[in-house]
Enzyme design. Structure first.
Site, PDB file in Angstrom:
ATOM      1  N   THR A  17     -14.687 -60.568 -87.233  1.00 29.67           N
ATOM      2  CA  THR A  17     -15.360 -60.405 -89.142  1.00 29.67           C
ATOM      3  C   THR A  17     -16.039 -58.839 -88.547  1.00 29.67           C
ATOM      4  OG1 THR A  17     -17.681 -61.099 -87.414  1.00 29.67           O
ATOM      5  CG2 THR A  17     -16.138 -62.681 -88.695  1.00 29.67           C
ATOM      6  N   LYS A  18     -15.552 -58.090 -87.927  1.00 29.96           N
ATOM      7  CA  LYS A  18     -16.560 -56.873 -87.511  1.00 29.96           C
ATOM      8  C   LYS A  18     -15.473 -55.384 -88.541  1.00 29.96           C
ATOM      9  CE  LYS A  18     -20.048 -57.792 -84.885  1.00 29.96           C
ATOM     10  NZ  LYS A  18     -19.710 -59.032 -84.103  1.00 29.96           N
TER      11      LYS A  18
END
Ligand SMILES: Cc1ncc(COP(=O)(O)O)c(C=O)c1O
Length: 385
Positions: A182-183
């Site tokens: 998700t980064k």
């Protein structure tokens, strides 16, 4: 109302990553190798650090950095409870203790005044500030207060972030990044330690691969040798070339992905800034925010049912939202081990109860952003108190 559920987060990957991974698979070299070395060199250049050591998570990066600083059982490492599990667990891996101090209410980051007051009274082995959401902590104040105490930054959210013209990754003893799915740069799992310290870099590199001699990863190549030495009982934290190939492609489009996040944050700000029930994220002048998260807050007295009801309303409207973070001192392990009660860190506790993170990622279309805005406004209306 939106028909299909909008996920809270999605990676921005396309055919370029697929091709890069296919090349690695065809090459016959799947684990740490030349792609990882190229990713490290490109990353070090990007953040302005002398060394970058690729590992398989930010958790591993922080563990290795603290280990290289010889943090030992009984030591105290200063950090905040307003973070993810990883930040404090790596301190516990070494038998040391997290010494929590509260956050500042505007930006969720460690309060430098409280850091100063602890340092005046207690021996502290290292400071581990967290750039929550991607908004840099006040590193100028923290470095001034730290004196000679090493500072390891949890920069899991902070790529690409800056303080003035100074890039996060080039400021402290070591800076640890995450490439979790998700980064802002995603390789599925992955992390990086950025440092200018030759000895720390060498220790992290050796300990990231079983504590065996430097070029152990080359032992099956023509240049390598079967002979190796174990220098210390290390860890298995190396990053694969598959992940690094994705990372190299992602690094090439980091600025474009970041620009899109900036644009989404600006649209949210414009839509919510004047709303009586909502508080948009603060930011400090001169900082470049990475916008990993858009941390909205509700005024609990103006939203019936408070934050939890708000998240539920968004879900009913097919918008994935999340909460960052459940402060660590509320979790059973830390609560019971250190006998914490919620108001031991009153700001962290109070802000947690009001926080809701909205989707913010470069694959969101303008229509997706419209849908989030509409759902937020409708939810605030439905819960009007
Ligand atoms: C603040 C913070 N630190 C550290 C981590 C750990 O990152 P990783 O999953 O790469 O170990 C996370 C992960 O979400 C995080 O949010």
């Amino acid at each position: 109302m939106r028909e299909r559920f909008l996920p809270f987060a999605l990676p921005d990957t396309d055919e370029a990553e697929v091709t890069a991974v296919a090349e690695v698979i065809r090459s016959g070299w799947l684990t740490t190798g030349s792609r990882t070395r190229s990713f490290e060199a490109a990353f070090a250049e990007r953040v302005g650090a002398k060394h970058a050591i690729a590992v398989n998570s930010c958790t591993a990066a922080m563990h290795l950095a603290l280990e290289a600083l010889a943090i030992k059982p009984g030591d105290k490492v200063l950090t905040t409870p307003y973070t993810f599990a990883a930040t404090a667990e790596v301190i516990r891996y070494l038998g040391a203790h997290p010494r929590f101090v509260d956050i500042r209410p505007d930006t969720f980051d460690i309060d430098p005044e409280q850091v100063a007051s602890v340092l005046a009274r207690e021996p502290i082995a290292a400071i581990l500030p967290v750039h929550v959401a991607g908004e840099p902590c006040d590193m100028v104040a923290l470095h001034a207060i730290a004196g000679g105490i090493p500072v390891v930054e949890d920069a899991a959210h902070a790529l690409p972030a800056k303080i003035g013209e100074r890039t996060i990754g080039a400021l402290s003893t070591a800076t640890c990044f995450s490439f979790y799915a998700t980064k802002t740069l995603a390789t599925g799992e992955g992390g990086m330690i950025a440092t200018d310290d030759d000895a720390l870099a060498e220790r992290c590199r050796v300990m990231s691969l079983h504590g065996i001699s430097r070029d152990a990863w080359k032992r099956y190549t023509a240049e390598g040798s079967w002979r190796y030495e174990i220098l210390a009982p290390g860890f298995k934290y190396n990053l694969t070339d598959i992940a690094s190939a994705i990372g190299l492609v992602q690094l090439g489009k980091l600025d474009a992905m970041w620009q899109r996040r900036v644009a989404i944050a600006a649209r949210y700000d414009a839509a919510f800034a004047d709303h009586r029930a909502l508080q948009v994220p603060s930011r400090r002048a001169g900082n470049q925010h990475a916008w990993h998260l858009y941390m909205l807050r509700v005024h609990a007295d103006r939203v019936s049912g408070g934050r939890d009801a708000f998240v539920e309303e968004l879900r009913r409207r097919n918008i994935g939202a999340s909460v960052h973070f459940i402060p660590l001192h509320l979790h059973p392990y830390y609560r019971d081990t250190y006998r914490y009660s919620p108001n031991d860190f009153p700001v962290a506790y109070r802000e947690f109860l009001r926080e809701v993170s909205l989707p913010i990622y470069s694959r969101m279309t303008d229509g997706d952003v419209d849908d989030v805005i509409a759902a937020v406004l409708a939810s605030a209306d439905a819960l009007r108190a």
